[in-house]
Design an enzyme around this catalytic site. Sequence first.
Site, PDB file in Angstrom:
ATOM      1  CG  ASP A   1      -1.818   1.042   1.343  1.00 39.29           C
ATOM      2  OD1 ASP A   1      -2.462   1.697   0.370  1.00 39.29           O
ATOM      3  OD2 ASP A   1      -1.697   1.716   2.386  1.00 39.29           O
ATOM      4  CG  ASP A  49      -1.866   7.987   0.443  1.00 41.83           C
ATOM      5  OD1 ASP A  49      -1.255   8.790   0.753  1.00 41.83           O
ATOM      6  OD2 ASP A  49      -2.141   7.410  -0.794  1.00 41.83           O
TER       7      ASP A  49
END
Length: 204
Positions: free
Chosen positions: A31, A33
């Site tokens: 991922d 953010d």
Amino acid sequence: MKKPQKPKSLNLCFFALPPSENPEKPTIFLDLDETLIHSSADLPSKPFDFVVRPKIEGETMDFYVIKRPGVDEFLDFLSKKFEIVIFTAGLREYASLVLDNLDKNRVINHRLYRDSCRELDGKYVKDLAQMGRDLWKVAIIDDNPNSFSFQPENAIQIKPFIDDLQDNELSKLIRFFDACDGVKDIRDAVKLFAHDNLQQDLLD
């Protein structure tokens, strides 16, 4: 006169990723953010690493980006043993600019954005079964459990990063992946990591 036969329908499966250039390498989906970086449209009170200015729906916006401590070393370490895929629910216009700045050494093999997620009940889910990779050779690292709800056994849920410059979560992951080198089914290692983390949380 015979009627022309209709062509048989083909059951084709289209994957989000091209075939791996090195099939022997496991794949790590990361991922973006709150896992590798934190960004904000507001000027942060703490030092930031860079600014990106994407144009979203015709409007140029500023995002101030803070890199998670150890992210450069983490990506460099992973690149030696794994295929690295960034899988973010962020918009391509924004995330691609962040990754251009983050991946200076070009160690990331592939990038997937929101348009590669599946939307379920208003949430974006990252379906690893649609990636064209064997699930026993895949792990995903994400702070949001909704993202890996289809394959929780492949997931390492990392603590969200906001602006704690003493954060050491990526250093923990380097030690983990170094220790599990050679494990046949990466899901077994992920299960052990989750168990050890739970025990540590109970002690803290």
